[in-house]
Design an enzyme around this catalytic site. Sequence first.
Site, mmCIF file in Angstrom:
data_model
loop_
_atom_site.group_PDB
_atom_site.id
_atom_site.type_symbol
_atom_site.label_atom_id
_atom_site.label_comp_id
_atom_site.label_asym_id
_atom_site.label_seq_id
_atom_site.Cartn_x
_atom_site.Cartn_y
_atom_site.Cartn_z
ATOM 1 N N CYS A 117 0.836 -1.201 0.000
ATOM 2 C CA CYS A 117 0.000 0.000 0.000
ATOM 3 C C CYS A 117 0.874 1.254 0.000
ATOM 4 O O CYS A 117 0.651 2.178 -0.793
ATOM 5 C CB CYS A 117 -0.910 -0.042 1.228
ATOM 6 S SG CYS A 117 -2.135 1.278 1.282
ATOM 7 N N CYS A 118 1.891 1.294 0.859
ATOM 8 C CA CYS A 118 2.798 2.459 0.891
ATOM 9 C C CYS A 118 3.551 2.593 -0.431
ATOM 10 O O CYS A 118 3.790 3.707 -0.905
ATOM 11 C CB CYS A 118 3.816 2.306 2.027
ATOM 12 S SG CYS A 118 3.218 2.766 3.650
ATOM 13 N N CYS A 200 -1.100 8.358 7.646
ATOM 14 C CA CYS A 200 -2.439 8.019 7.169
ATOM 15 C C CYS A 200 -3.315 7.589 8.348
ATOM 16 O O CYS A 200 -2.836 6.941 9.285
ATOM 17 C CB CYS A 200 -2.366 6.871 6.173
ATOM 18 S SG CYS A 200 -1.518 7.277 4.649
ATOM 19 N N CYS A 203 -3.308 3.902 9.674
ATOM 20 C CA CYS A 203 -2.028 3.374 10.170
ATOM 21 C C CYS A 203 -1.421 4.248 11.272
ATOM 22 O O CYS A 203 -0.226 4.158 11.541
ATOM 23 C CB CYS A 203 -1.037 3.249 9.023
ATOM 24 S SG CYS A 203 -1.615 2.158 7.726
ATOM 25 N N CYS A 226 7.439 4.143 5.961
ATOM 26 C CA CYS A 226 6.580 3.887 4.790
ATOM 27 C C CYS A 226 7.411 3.465 3.589
ATOM 28 O O CYS A 226 6.901 2.859 2.663
ATOM 29 C CB CYS A 226 5.751 5.120 4.462
ATOM 30 S SG CYS A 226 6.714 6.557 4.001
HETATM 31 FE FE1 SF4 Z 1 -1.383 2.704 3.020
HETATM 32 FE FE2 SF4 Z 1 -1.001 2.936 5.671
HETATM 33 FE FE3 SF4 Z 1 1.024 3.321 3.933
HETATM 34 FE FE4 SF4 Z 1 -0.961 5.079 4.144
HETATM 35 S S1 SF4 Z 1 0.574 4.576 5.729
HETATM 36 S S2 SF4 Z 1 -0.058 4.355 2.242
HETATM 37 S S3 SF4 Z 1 -2.729 3.711 4.481
HETATM 38 S S4 SF4 Z 1 -0.090 1.385 4.365
#
Ligand code: SF4
Length: 236
Positions: A117-118, A200, A203, A226
Amino acid sequence: MNRWTPEEVHDLNHRFETTNPTDILKWISNQFGTKAALGTGFGPSGILLLNMISKNKMNIPFFYLDTDLLFGETYKLRDELETYFDLTFERVSTPLSLNEQAIKYQSELWKKNPNKCCYLRKVVPLKNYLIHKDAWITGIRRQQTDTRFDTKIIQWDPFNEVWKINPLANWTSDEVWTYIHINELPYNPLHDNGYPSIGCQPCTNQVASDDHERAGRWSGMDKTECGIHISTQKDQ
Ligand code: SF4
């Protein structure tokens, strides 16, 4: 792009350890002009740097990474800072919507695979943005985490192929907050409510007062960064 030998970088770092961040920013402005950019997540260190750049009328662009998952308070602060400093932040993001991400990978990808996701929402958009830049200014500090303890004030970022410049690398959290309060700068109200570090929403958790300042980021997971501040990224 300016290129320095390792010896020259060593000498610059030696000099910058005792140089005021404002003078480091002026040096960056002279060396790179608008080919440098300050990236901020609207934390206190970034706001401090914004204030120094703005007060000294340096022509350095500003950007932020919008994952579409920031806190409402963070988006409100972005708008407040744009008014306060009379500037516009460049929004850097992935074209992949959250719905498309859920369909292509899985819903709430951050729960099962936060690295992916990051990578999709932060690492790749940043790399694409920095293709057009020679220097990336950040607000990271050595004291923040074990993984940042050896942060240099100027270092080559081989993943993004830019000079990464961290003018506050040797500042403490107390020094940053003292600057924010003395200068009466806006900041995220969540910081006063148990969130020393804010990323975010899915998280970021509240922490106890004696926890490490980034303890609330990906808490309960084997993850502390991240990925944008790790210079050896691989495709996830
Ligand atoms: Fe995704 Fe969490 Fe990374 Fe944001 S901090 S991009 S929600 S995994």
